[in-house]
Design a protein around this motif. Structure first.
Motif, mmCIF file in Angstrom:
data_model
loop_
_atom_site.group_PDB
_atom_site.id
_atom_site.type_symbol
_atom_site.label_atom_id
_atom_site.label_comp_id
_atom_site.label_asym_id
_atom_site.label_seq_id
_atom_site.Cartn_x
_atom_site.Cartn_y
_atom_site.Cartn_z
ATOM 1 N N VAL A 161 -74.326 40.913 -18.280
ATOM 2 C CA VAL A 161 -73.245 40.660 -19.618
ATOM 3 C C VAL A 161 -73.607 39.467 -20.229
ATOM 4 O O VAL A 161 -73.771 38.515 -19.553
ATOM 5 C CB VAL A 161 -71.914 41.065 -19.054
ATOM 6 N N LYS A 162 -73.068 39.448 -21.386
ATOM 7 C CA LYS A 162 -73.143 38.209 -22.062
ATOM 8 C C LYS A 162 -71.890 38.115 -23.171
ATOM 9 O O LYS A 162 -71.109 39.224 -23.411
ATOM 10 C CB LYS A 162 -74.502 38.191 -22.991
ATOM 11 N N ARG A 163 -71.582 37.048 -23.461
ATOM 12 C CA ARG A 163 -70.271 36.812 -24.341
ATOM 13 C C ARG A 163 -70.738 37.026 -25.789
ATOM 14 O O ARG A 163 -71.744 36.766 -26.267
ATOM 15 C CB ARG A 163 -69.918 35.499 -24.497
ATOM 16 N N GLU A 164 -69.872 37.373 -26.557
ATOM 17 C CA GLU A 164 -69.745 37.543 -27.934
ATOM 18 C C GLU A 164 -69.200 36.391 -28.739
ATOM 19 O O GLU A 164 -68.230 35.960 -28.277
ATOM 20 C CB GLU A 164 -69.145 39.041 -28.246
ATOM 21 N N PHE A 165 -70.280 36.072 -29.827
ATOM 22 C CA PHE A 165 -69.477 34.882 -30.385
ATOM 23 C C PHE A 165 -68.447 35.013 -31.499
ATOM 24 O O PHE A 165 -68.228 36.191 -31.601
ATOM 25 C CB PHE A 165 -70.929 33.968 -31.042
ATOM 26 N N ILE A 166 -67.896 34.026 -31.782
ATOM 27 C CA ILE A 166 -66.609 34.001 -32.701
ATOM 28 C C ILE A 166 -66.950 34.846 -33.848
ATOM 29 O O ILE A 166 -68.069 34.648 -34.575
ATOM 30 C CB ILE A 166 -66.259 32.782 -32.936
ATOM 31 N N LYS A 167 -66.200 35.996 -34.330
ATOM 32 C CA LYS A 167 -66.412 37.001 -35.297
ATOM 33 C C LYS A 167 -66.590 35.936 -36.677
ATOM 34 O O LYS A 167 -65.562 35.002 -36.968
ATOM 35 C CB LYS A 167 -65.264 37.995 -35.339
ATOM 36 N N ASN A 168 -67.407 36.340 -37.516
ATOM 37 C CA ASN A 168 -67.511 35.979 -38.974
ATOM 38 C C ASN A 168 -67.952 34.251 -38.781
ATOM 39 O O ASN A 168 -67.662 33.659 -40.085
ATOM 40 C CB ASN A 168 -66.338 35.969 -39.696
ATOM 41 N N MET A 169 -68.812 33.925 -37.834
ATOM 42 C CA MET A 169 -68.994 32.311 -37.669
ATOM 43 C C MET A 169 -70.396 32.425 -37.070
ATOM 44 O O MET A 169 -70.955 33.285 -36.306
ATOM 45 C CB MET A 169 -68.079 31.596 -36.997
ATOM 46 N N LYS A 170 -71.365 31.666 -37.646
ATOM 47 C CA LYS A 170 -72.700 31.322 -37.099
ATOM 48 C C LYS A 170 -72.747 30.063 -36.193
ATOM 49 O O LYS A 170 -72.102 29.240 -36.703
ATOM 50 C CB LYS A 170 -73.561 31.049 -38.551
ATOM 51 N N PRO A 171 -73.240 29.995 -35.288
ATOM 52 C CA PRO A 171 -73.197 29.040 -34.199
ATOM 53 C C PRO A 171 -74.251 28.066 -34.498
ATOM 54 O O PRO A 171 -75.232 28.219 -34.937
ATOM 55 C CB PRO A 171 -73.453 29.717 -32.951
ATOM 56 N N TYR A 172 -73.940 26.790 -34.396
ATOM 57 C CA TYR A 172 -74.874 25.789 -34.765
ATOM 58 C C TYR A 172 -74.577 24.511 -33.321
ATOM 59 O O TYR A 172 -73.645 24.596 -32.446
ATOM 60 C CB TYR A 172 -74.459 24.670 -35.750
ATOM 61 N N HIS A 173 -75.554 23.662 -33.079
ATOM 62 C CA HIS A 173 -75.508 22.659 -32.033
ATOM 63 C C HIS A 173 -76.075 21.450 -32.954
ATOM 64 O O HIS A 173 -76.817 21.384 -33.963
ATOM 65 C CB HIS A 173 -76.414 23.282 -30.731
#
Length: 293
Positions: A161-173
């Motif tokens: 299983v994996k987490r879903e990222f925040i809706k309507n956002m693109k992840p950055y680092h």
């Protein structure tokens, strides 16, 4: 132009005092967050409490790679933002040091007013193993001193299983350290207050301090003003990628010595990290001799 500095400190009080003295000028405001795990009196004794120098009241126990580093940063920013004279805010550690004179730093931001200086890269990224997706796909709790730091990751992988990222956002680092306008910082603070799901998500990520600011800013109107540069000279050449282990042998940047002075002198960056006067104090003396001229 008035410059604000938020410094996260946890060791070397005398070196921190030296950094504060170097950054002090008539248009600077310095806020210092001292890790709650250490005795703040050692730092208050070492700091020359000039006008514009403050200790952050709402301290937290900050841990490497954990969300508590984000909390320490946000707490400091919330106190700084009440000072309406601050125009640009730079996040520094107690082991950073300027490699340009104060007037050069002021002129740099004055000539680039409205620009946001933060290093960013979208996930998945070539900069990290496997694109760095593990940092956001699994749960981590690096502030929990009881459990193993990768326990959730191991269990989730075993279950597939994996987490879903925040809706309507693109992840950055990107890099933890940055220099941002007052308006941008105010936006970030207002955003996390109004969108608690962001805080709830990043509280359980690996190295949230290297993600949350990038993600909020690059998904906002401020993204058009971002310069992909954190203005810091950092040397990672000491990292052995073969022996690298996020838990047992985590990566840390090289501690500068006098041998690094020529490279620091040539750099166009405003700040450098990191330094340790217990390892090499001469390099700081040499930098001071140049900046004091």
């Amino acid at each position: 132009m008035n410059i604000g500095y938020l410094i996260l400190a946890h060791k070397n009080p005398e070196q921190l005092g030296r950094l504060v003295d170097r950054l002090c000028f008539s248009g600077s405001f310095i806020y210092i967050h001292v890790d709650k795990k250490v005795d703040i009196s050692d730092f208050t004794k070492a700091i020359n409490m000039k006008e514009g120098v403050h200790f952050v009241n709402n301290r937290v126990s900050a841990n490497w790679g954990a969300f508590s580093l984000v909390e320490a940063t946000i707490n400091g920013l919330k106190e700084m933002i009440n000072n309406k004279d601050v125009e640009y805010i730079s996040l520094l550690s107690g082991q950073d040091y300027p490699i340009k004179k104060n007037n050069e730093i002021i002129n740099f931001f004055e000539e680039r007013k409205g620009k946001e200086f933060i290093h960013f890269d979208p996930f998945p990224t070539k900069e990290l193993i496997n694109g760095g997706m593990d940092r956001i796909e699994y749960y981590y709790d690096y502030d929990n001193e009881v459990m193993k730091k990768d326990q959730y990751e191991t269990e989730m992988k075993s279950m597939g299983v994996k987490r879903e990222f925040i809706k309507n956002m693109k992840p950055y680092h990107g890099s933890q350290w940055w220099s941002l306008t007052r308006e941008c910082v105010k936006y970030v603070l207002d955003y996390v207050d109004a969108n608690r799901e962001v805080i709830n998500f990043y509280r359980y990520t690996r190295f949230s301090d290297e993600q949350i600011f990038q993600t909020i800013i690059m998904n906002s109107k401020f993204s058009k003003n971002v310069v992909n540069n954190n203005l810091r000279y950092i040397d990672w050449s000491n990292i052995d990628k073969i022996k690298l282990d996020w838990i047992k042998n985590p990566p840390h940047p090289k501690v500068f010595s006098i041998l690094d002075y020529p490279s620091l002198l040539k750099s166009r960056c405003l700040f450098a990290r990191k330094f340790d006067e217990n390892i090499d104090k001469v390099i700081l003396d040499r930098i001071d001799s140049i900046l004091s001229k």
